[in-house]
Scaffold this active site. Structure first.
Site, PDB file in Angstrom:
ATOM      1  CD  GLU A  86     -15.742  16.060 -40.576  1.00  0.00           C
ATOM      2  OE1 GLU A  86     -16.975  16.155 -40.462  1.00  0.00           O
ATOM      3  OE2 GLU A  86     -15.003  17.013 -40.895  1.00  0.00           O
ATOM      4  CD  GLU A 110     -19.062  20.482 -40.832  1.00  0.00           C
ATOM      5  OE1 GLU A 110     -18.101  21.017 -41.386  1.00  0.00           O
ATOM      6  OE2 GLU A 110     -19.071  19.285 -40.482  1.00  0.00           O
TER       7      GLU A 110
END
Length: 306
Positions: free
Chosen positions: A185, A280
């Site tokens: 990520e 998220e």
């Protein structure tokens, strides 16, 4: 009255009281029997529906299912007691839901950076990979988030990149036999982080050359770091295995910022992605009203077919 029915009735009543106009219609509509699964597989986080479902993670999972969600994310899954991990996995299996990403324990941070090439840092990372195998067995999940940590600014960038690739190859050797994918990520939280863009992550995944090392494309972070969202998704498509969602600025639910999520979601759907879209992000409004707004926002941006 069963708890699930009580929650549904409560939600309908709350929607009638605290919302108005189009939002009320969208929120209420999402609670009716035709509240079928979404077109894309959005995965809520713990706490996003706690005002309706309560604090218990199992009740929150059930509530999410009742609203049409078919997956969850749990970044902190590795820190939960083993018995709770097993209960979560059992409930997800019973409901036919998917576990999205959980963060690899000590997979990389400012104090443990793979870019430095230090054996002790790599050992910590590999320990996390071995732990991820056990976590995946309990949860049914197949994705674990890895952040390679900060820049080692005393080293040339290409040397740092080589160190990261070498460490990730060793991690992939542990995960690949179990069908687990570490998703790298790139983040926007601080300029000290080594992994910054989707194209940089694409290069690293090509270097690792394993089905167990792919890209986690977080639309919020990539909007901040590079923009050109749809074009960069296309450029990196064959190495993207997972998506996360959050609008910018503010990192809240879609429709609260500048990202045209209906277009983004349509594009991802048309390219054939059916995996988890991790939610998220926070909420723009507190309490039950904020949870209704979140539900309405996802129903709105998911309405991209036709």
């Amino acid at each position: 009255m069963k708890r699930s029915q009580f929650i549904r009735n409560s939600l309908l009543a709350t929607g009638a009281v605290v919302t108005g106009g189009t939002l009320a219609a969208n929120a209420e509509g999402s609670q009716k029997p035709e509240n079928k699964p979404f077109n894309l597989n959005y995965g809520p986080h713990q706490g996003q529906f706690e005002n309706h479902a309560g604090k218990n993670i199992l009740d929150q999972i059930q509530f999410a299912y009742d609203q049409g969600f078919r997956s969850i994310e749990d970044n902190g899954f590795s820190r939960r007691p083993i018995d709770e991990q097993e209960k979560i996995g059992s409930l997800l299996a019973k409901l036919g839901m998917t576990m999205g990403v959980f963060v690899l324990d000590k997979g990389g941070n400012g104090a443990n950076t793979l870019a430095a090439g230090k054996p002790e840092h790599v050992d910590i990372f590999l320990k996390g990979c071995r732990q991820a195998v056990e976590l995946a067995k309990r949860s049914g999940g197949k994705f674990t988030t890895v952040v390679p940590g900060d820049f080692a600014r005393n080293l040339p960038l290409d040397i740092q990149t080589a160190h990261v690739i070498e460490a990730l190859r060793r991690g992939a050797e542990i995960l690949e036999p179990h069908g687990i994918t570490m998703v790298l990520e790139p983040l926007s939280d601080t300029p000290d982080l080594f992994l910054r863009t989707s194209t940089q992550t694409y290069l690293i995944c090509k270097g690792v050359d394993s089905p167990s090392c792919k890209i986690l494309y977080d639309v919020y972070h990539m909007q901040r770091n590079e923009g050109d969202i749809i074009a960069n998704i296309d450029r990196c498509w064959d190495e993207i295995a997972y998506f996360q969602v959050g609008d910018n600025p503010g990192r809240r639910e879609p429709t609260t910022g500048e990202i045209n999520y209906k277009n983004v979601f349509r594009h991802i759907y048309n390219k054939g992605y059916r995996g988890v879209m991790g939610m998220e992000h926070g909420k723009s409004t507190p309490g039950k009203e904020g949870e209704l707004r979140l539900l309405a926002a996802y129903r709105e941006v998911d309405n991209f077919l036709g």
